[in-house]
Design an enzyme around this catalytic site. Structure first.
Site, PDB file in Angstrom:
ATOM      1  N   HIS A  48       2.841   3.163  -9.077  1.00  0.00           N
ATOM      2  CA  HIS A  48       2.670   1.706  -9.191  1.00  0.00           C
ATOM      3  C   HIS A  48       3.918   1.084  -9.847  1.00  0.00           C
ATOM      4  O   HIS A  48       4.342  -0.003  -9.478  1.00  0.00           O
ATOM      5  CB  HIS A  48       1.422   1.379 -10.003  1.00  0.00           C
ATOM      6  CG  HIS A  48       0.146   1.740  -9.286  1.00  0.00           C
ATOM      7  ND1 HIS A  48      -0.095   1.376  -7.986  1.00  0.00           N
ATOM      8  CD2 HIS A  48      -0.947   2.443  -9.695  1.00  0.00           C
ATOM      9  CE1 HIS A  48      -1.294   1.834  -7.607  1.00  0.00           C
ATOM     10  NE2 HIS A  48      -1.820   2.483  -8.633  1.00  0.00           N
ATOM     11  N   LEU A  81      10.246 -21.292  -3.847  1.00  0.00           N
ATOM     12  CA  LEU A  81       9.265 -20.354  -3.296  1.00  0.00           C
ATOM     13  C   LEU A  81       7.929 -20.436  -4.040  1.00  0.00           C
ATOM     14  O   LEU A  81       7.892 -20.439  -5.270  1.00  0.00           O
ATOM     15  CB  LEU A  81       9.813 -18.919  -3.429  1.00  0.00           C
ATOM     16  CG  LEU A  81       8.843 -17.787  -3.075  1.00  0.00           C
ATOM     17  CD1 LEU A  81       8.545 -17.770  -1.579  1.00  0.00           C
ATOM     18  CD2 LEU A  81       9.404 -16.430  -3.511  1.00  0.00           C
ATOM     19  N   ASP A 100       0.829  -1.214   0.000  1.00  0.00           N
ATOM     20  CA  ASP A 100       0.000   0.000   0.000  1.00  0.00           C
ATOM     21  C   ASP A 100       0.861   1.261   0.000  1.00  0.00           C
ATOM     22  O   ASP A 100       1.932   1.279   0.606  1.00  0.00           O
ATOM     23  CB  ASP A 100      -0.911  -0.021   1.242  1.00  0.00           C
ATOM     24  CG  ASP A 100      -2.090   0.913   1.084  1.00  0.00           C
ATOM     25  OD1 ASP A 100      -2.269   1.500  -0.006  1.00  0.00           O
ATOM     26  OD2 ASP A 100      -2.846   1.070   2.059  1.00  0.00           O
TER      27      ASP A 100
HETATM   28  C1  FPP Z   1      -1.968   0.137  -3.312  1.00  0.00           C
HETATM   29  O1  FPP Z   1      -1.483   1.464  -3.387  1.00  0.00           O
HETATM   30  C2  FPP Z   1      -1.386  -0.639  -4.379  1.00  0.00           C
HETATM   31  C3  FPP Z   1      -2.108  -1.194  -5.386  1.00  0.00           C
HETATM   32  C4  FPP Z   1      -3.569  -1.050  -5.517  1.00  0.00           C
HETATM   33  C5  FPP Z   1      -1.445  -1.940  -6.454  1.00  0.00           C
HETATM   34  C6  FPP Z   1      -0.210  -2.678  -6.061  1.00  0.00           C
HETATM   35  C7  FPP Z   1       0.385  -3.194  -7.277  1.00  0.00           C
HETATM   36  C8  FPP Z   1       1.692  -3.196  -7.574  1.00  0.00           C
HETATM   37  C9  FPP Z   1       2.786  -2.768  -6.676  1.00  0.00           C
HETATM   38  C10 FPP Z   1       2.067  -3.738  -8.909  1.00  0.00           C
HETATM   39  C11 FPP Z   1       2.346  -5.181  -8.756  1.00  0.00           C
HETATM   40  C12 FPP Z   1       2.176  -5.862 -10.005  1.00  0.00           C
HETATM   41  C13 FPP Z   1       2.403  -7.166 -10.166  1.00  0.00           C
HETATM   42  C14 FPP Z   1       2.093  -7.787 -11.431  1.00  0.00           C
HETATM   43  C15 FPP Z   1       2.907  -8.054  -9.121  1.00  0.00           C
HETATM   44  P1  FPP Z   1      -2.529   2.655  -3.497  1.00  0.00           P
HETATM   45  O2  FPP Z   1      -2.580   3.073  -4.931  1.00  0.00           O
HETATM   46  O3  FPP Z   1      -3.837   2.261  -2.900  1.00  0.00           O
HETATM   47  O4  FPP Z   1      -1.801   3.734  -2.634  1.00  0.00           O
HETATM   48  P2  FPP Z   1      -2.495   4.975  -1.895  1.00  0.00           P
HETATM   49  O5  FPP Z   1      -3.336   4.390  -0.783  1.00  0.00           O
HETATM   50  O6  FPP Z   1      -1.316   5.742  -1.406  1.00  0.00           O
HETATM   51  O7  FPP Z   1      -3.281   5.710  -2.938  1.00  0.00           O
END
Ligand code: FPP
Length: 247
Positions: A44, A138, A27
């Protein structure tokens, strides 16, 4: 000039004990992007870059299972440009990582309903699962179009189907029957759940599997969460006293 000494990741023998299954809610990508005055998609992408080292370290430590929350069933309600960016990241992640993951003997499993995904993503995910299906290292579980309640509904339907066809009587249904019908069938329960960015929620992730998990909520945003932070989290886990309801 400020010199920074590169961090040397810990090896397994440093830890008094290690979790068999780590789950991570990655997050804070959006807030990270905002802080750096960048588009959300860049946050992201930074989060995906970060992921590579965390997976590599988990595999090197010999931890059995790592579950990552990449895209929830609720994430479809985000702006279309953001959903498109996340879908593209899925393709890019597997294109760049699959050779190394396979070479490291990592077995990939997608948690969630692939049927509702665009064809390119569905094909990529299926291919990653098939290519690594015989690997024995893993277990890398990536939750995409995943919801914990939907997973329990899926399990209930499968079990009800078995009962209705006479293959199982209601009295035979146990906790392990349910576990066997989850996406994570055959893997241990989550021992350690890490959610970055300071939010204190489970957000529908691995509801059944987290029944006795230890929870850690580091304040760092996911793109800033380093291997050193991960080692610290693993050490905190090692010092927690887990009682499972006993004394
Ligand atoms: C939450 O941050 C994160 C997500 C909704 C996406 C997480 C995905 C990745 C890190 C990409 C991974 C991809 C693969 C294929 C493994 P948020 O956007 O909710 O953050 P915020 O709360 O600060 O807005």
């Amino acid at each position: 000039m400020k010199l920074t000494i590169p961090y040397t990741p810990k090896t397994a023998d440093y830890f008094p004990r290690l979790p068999a299954h780590v789950a991570i809610i990655m997050d804070g990508n959006g807030r990270w992007a905002k802080r750096h005055r960048l588009a959300i998609a860049k946050g992201h992408r930074a989060g995906t870059e970060n992921l590579r080292e965390i997976i590599r370290h988990t595999s090197n430590l010999g931890i059995g299972s790592l579950s990552l929350y990449a895209f929830s069933t609720e994430n479809w309600s985000r702006p279309p440009e953001e959903v498109a960016a996340l879908m593209q990241l899925i393709l890019d992640f597997f294109a760049s990582e699959i050779d190394e993951l396979d070479a490291k003997n990592v077995r990939i499993l997608i948690l969630g309903d692939k049927e509702q995904l665009p064809e390119a993503q569905r094909e990529t995910l299926l291919h990653a699962e098939e290519r690594t299906a015989r690997n024995t290292g893993l277990r890398l579980n990536i939750a995409i179009n995943y919801g914990g309640r939907a997973e329990l509904v899926k399990a209930a339907r499968e079990i009800a189907t078995l009962a209705a066809s006479g293959h199982l009587s209601p009295g035979q249904i146990s906790e392990s029957t349910i576990a066997e019908h989850l996406y994570t069938a055959g893997q241990p329960d989550v021992d350690l759940l890490i959610r970055t960015s300071g939010e204190l929620r489970l957000s529908n992730f691995l509801l059944y599997q987290c029944a006795y998990a230890e929870f850690l909520f580091p304040k760092k945003l996911w793109p800033d969460f380093s291997v050193q932070d991960y080692d610290e989290a693993l050490m905190t886990f090692a010092t927690r006293n887990r009682r499972y309801g006993g004394r």
